[in-house]
Write a protein that holds these residues in place. Structure first.
Motif, mmCIF file in Angstrom:
data_model
loop_
_atom_site.group_PDB
_atom_site.id
_atom_site.type_symbol
_atom_site.label_atom_id
_atom_site.label_comp_id
_atom_site.label_asym_id
_atom_site.label_seq_id
_atom_site.Cartn_x
_atom_site.Cartn_y
_atom_site.Cartn_z
ATOM 1 N N SER A 6 0.857 -1.188 0.000
ATOM 2 C CA SER A 6 0.000 0.000 0.000
ATOM 3 C C SER A 6 0.889 1.233 0.000
ATOM 4 O O SER A 6 1.915 1.266 0.689
ATOM 5 C CB SER A 6 -0.888 -0.009 1.251
ATOM 6 N N TRP A 50 -7.780 1.295 3.454
ATOM 7 C CA TRP A 50 -7.022 0.669 2.371
ATOM 8 C C TRP A 50 -7.326 1.296 1.018
ATOM 9 O O TRP A 50 -6.496 1.278 0.122
ATOM 10 C CB TRP A 50 -7.354 -0.820 2.288
ATOM 11 N N HIS A 73 -3.243 -8.521 1.638
ATOM 12 C CA HIS A 73 -3.727 -7.514 2.582
ATOM 13 C C HIS A 73 -4.946 -8.007 3.357
ATOM 14 O O HIS A 73 -5.156 -7.615 4.504
ATOM 15 C CB HIS A 73 -4.051 -6.211 1.843
ATOM 16 N N TYR A 108 -8.784 -3.042 7.341
ATOM 17 C CA TYR A 108 -8.953 -2.028 6.300
ATOM 18 C C TYR A 108 -9.050 -0.614 6.854
ATOM 19 O O TYR A 108 -8.719 0.353 6.167
ATOM 20 C CB TYR A 108 -10.185 -2.335 5.450
ATOM 21 N N ASN A 131 -1.235 -1.143 10.507
ATOM 22 C CA ASN A 131 -0.984 -1.452 9.096
ATOM 23 C C ASN A 131 0.376 -1.012 8.564
ATOM 24 O O ASN A 131 0.858 -1.585 7.575
ATOM 25 C CB ASN A 131 -2.073 -0.823 8.232
#
Length: 697
Positions: free
Chosen positions: A224, A293, A519, A577, A584
């Protein structure tokens, strides 16, 4: 408008039929006559038709009238008492004739800028008027647009509009609604306006990467934009931005490489970027306040503003994404873009719905929205202008930004014909273009035989699919406690052999995207903390290394989740998410702590790249040169032969059991790798428990 106060509404349900709904609280819903009034000519036409059975509707009496009308004109319905309402054309988009009547083949939608003038075109065939609003030098300018063929409204402003802001006011059923331009190139923060840019200033130099001879030559690494650089351990200044990918010589706290320096040394060939188009749930002016995300698209046509150093700068919206991709290319890697052409964040708030209501989103037989995405809507990809829009946007990302492939989120919601056209378009522009996606069979309002699902893979032989059989067999299912072969369930040994070299699942082996982590869901490290809770940390890590080796050395295309190669953790959380940066963001210091595993992955990637036997492109070559054998119902012998490469013969042993297994070794083989540094003694080699060995000749 207060819904309970509506006394009459009128809808064109076909191109020669009108339905009128009269409130039962208003003269009991009874009117002796109705008129159609053309507000342009003031012509009043007495309607003839019938009252319909409305016993099933407690609120409205329904009437049906057959009458002709002209699209683009404003009409009102008038009842016997003088009550009026606008005629709503927006439901005509669901008629079977609509695509035939209004499909527009032109490639000039959006704005076309030159220094002397800018022409604007928007496809809005159901509207009764479109006004272009320009904001320049702090002043507002309104321009009524002219309706043309196929319902395309256009207007040319004869002056230099570079960096001016704009949007459309689109009229449906008497009301104007603000809409962004579905084909714009740039936008201000949080999608308030679109911005006009000069594309001549944004041309991308062609990259000079050698062609991808076979799809199986690809090694994909998913990350990401935000996660890649956000941690304080990344050593990058432009945290969470496209620009972080352009920073050279970044390093961890210990001085070891991060960023593109690290990835180019790792050896992967393709960087898969999670969505970089504009998404809804991050405030672009305050990006640290919310995390997402990006699988909640707001605008498909412009980049995400929170990834740009200034989200109000139209040129930076484009240029900084271009630079990121160009820098990745300069390191010898290609870029795959994660695209979400299956749903949008809010069905009512996007430019597609506002320009052509009820058209771009799939409907059930009863008219309700299809919801196979579980996000409230599915894109209507079989509608011709929706399909064209997806194709146009895919071409833009490929030509303007230079992407080298697409990963399709929830690809099973997209029809096969659309995916085949996207693939053909991509290949026509770049023979090395790569397309793959999630082939899950979702319950959308599209016949199962038309969905781009893994079950239908033979209908799209040039498109890849995430191989969930590979994942579940080798790692275990998404339930945290379940085990796969490499977490110790040796009852799955035969299935694991099938996963490593799957001859039956696909039309071509290149369709198999081999992965055990992405992910979505828990990382393998976090899962093994639960499924293998009774084992010590080092044993779990040995299993994770075996899993990585299987991903990289299996037949098909290997896929690695960023940080998987240094045991990424999300603290045991699965669907993160919106869980924030603390969960993350990629912890680059962890790479330093697990440097032995990172180097092991580098070794495996080197082995795959330099030995074509691990990346055969067709089944005939695999059948002729690859053999798998179940040793003692617990260990896999993976034997490969090749005519070219570093070695002529290679044997890989995977022992996921806790028992040692001894094998006889043919003359001429030497040990290239052994987890426990084992040696061949008197023609025999012992493969310890939770261990692998690679022999070469």
């Amino acid at each position: 408008m207060e819904p309970n106060a509506i006394r009459m509404k009128a809808i064109a349900i076909n191109f020669n039929e009108i339905r009128v709904y009269l409130s039962k609280n208003y003269y009991n819903g009874i009117s002796s006559k109705f008129y159609l009034k053309d507000l342009e000519s003031d012509e009043l036409i007495l309607l003839t038709g019938d009252a319909l059975d409305s016993s099933d509707d407690p609120d409205f009496q329904k009437y049906a009238f057959h009458v002709s009308f002209h699209m683009g004109r404003v009409y009102k319905i008038v009842d016997a008492y003088g009550l009026t309402c606008f005629l709503d054309f927006s439901y005509l988009s669901m008629c079977k004739e609509f695509d035939e009547l209004y499909f527009y083949e032109g490639d000039d939608l959006g704005n076309c800028y030159t220094r002397e003038k800018t022409t604007f075109k928007v496809w809005a065939p159901l509207s009764t008027g479109v006004i272009l609003k320009i904001i320049k030098d702090g002043k507002d300018f309104l321009y009524p647009m002219v309706r043309g063929l196929k319902g395309v409204y256009s207007y040319t402003v004869e002056e230099d509009l570079e960096n001016a802001h704009y949007f459309y006011l689109i009229k449906h059923a008497g009301n104007y609604d603000i809409s962004m331009d579905p084909y714009a190139y740039a936008a201000s923060s949080n999608g308030r306006t679109n911005i006009i840019v000069d594309l001549q200033k944004l041309s991308m130099p062609p990259h000079q990467l050698p062609p991808l001879e076979h799809k199986t030559d690809a090694i994909i690494y998913e990350t990401s934009v935000r996660d890649f650089s956000m941690s304080s351990t990344s050593g990058m200044k432009n945290k969470g931005k496209f620009a972080a990918f352009t920073e050279p010589h970044t390093s961890t706290d210990s001085g070891n490489p991060t960023g593109l320096d690290y990835l180019s040394c790792l050896g992967v060939t393709h960087i898969q970027l999670m969505p970089i188009n504009d998404f809804a749930t991050v405030d672009e002016k305050n990006p640290s306040e919310l995390y997402n995300w990006g699988y909640d698209p707001a605008q498909y046509n412009v980049t995400e503003g929170s990834y740009v150093t200034d989200p109000n700068d139209g040129y930076k919206r484009v240029y900084e994404a271009q630079q990121m991709i160009e820098f990745i290319h300069s390191r010898g890697m290609r870029v795959v873009l994660d695209v979400v052409y299956n749903h949008m964040h809010d069905v009512n708030m996007n430019a597609l719905e506002k320009t052509v209501p009820h058209y771009f989103f799939r409907r059930n037989d009863d008219g309700s929205l299809s919801n196979g995405s579980w996000c409230g809507n599915d894109l209507n990809t079989t509608a011709k202008m929706c399909r064209k829009y997806i194709l146009d946007m895919c071409k833009r990302w490929q030509v303007l930004y230079g992407v080298d492939g697409f990963r399709f989120d929830l690809m099973g919601l997209i029809d096969i014909e659309t995916m085949k056209l996207i693939d053909a378009q991509g290949k026509a522009l770049d023979s090395s273009f790569l397309i793959y996606g999630e082939g899950w069979n979702m319950m959308t309002a599209l016949a199962e035989d038309k969905r781009t699902t893994i079950q239908n893979n033979r209908k799209v032989p040039h498109i890849g699919f995430f191989n969930d059989f590979f994942r579940d067999t080798l790692r275990g299912t998404n339930q945290m406690e379940t085990k796969g072969y490499f977490s110790g369930d040796t009852y799955k040994t035969n299935d694991a052999m099938k996963a490593i070299c799957n001859l039956d699942m696909f039309e071509y082996i290149s369709q198999s995207i081999n992965y055990v982590e992405c992910h979505d869901n828990a990382t393998c490290y976090d899962k093994f903390q639960i499924s293998n809770y009774d084992e010590d940390e080092e044993t779990k890590k040995k299993r994770l290394r075996l899993l990585l080796a299987a991903v990289i050395l299996s037949q098909g295309i290997p896929f690695i989740h960023s940080g998987q190669e240094f045991f990424r953790t999300k603290g045991g959380l699965q669907n993160t998410y919106n869980a924030g940066d603390q969960v993350n963001a990629l912890d680059w210091n962890r790479k330093d702590f697990e440097i032995d595993t990172v180097q092991f992955v580098q070794f495996l990637i080197h082995l795959r790249k330099n030995n074509p036997c691990f990346r055969y492109a067709d089944y005939d070559m695999i059948r002729a040169n690859v053999q798998l054998e179940n040793i003692d119902h617990r260990m896999i012998q993976y034997k490969l032969h090749q005519d070219d490469g570093e070695y002529q013969d290679i044997i890989v042993y995977f022992n996921a059991s806790t028992d040692s297994v001894e094998v006889d070794v043919e003359d001429g083989y030497t040990v290239l790798h052994h987890t426990e540094k084992g040696k061949i003694i008197d023609g025999k080699l012992s493969i310890d428990g939770v261990c692998m060995a690679i022999l070469v000749r």
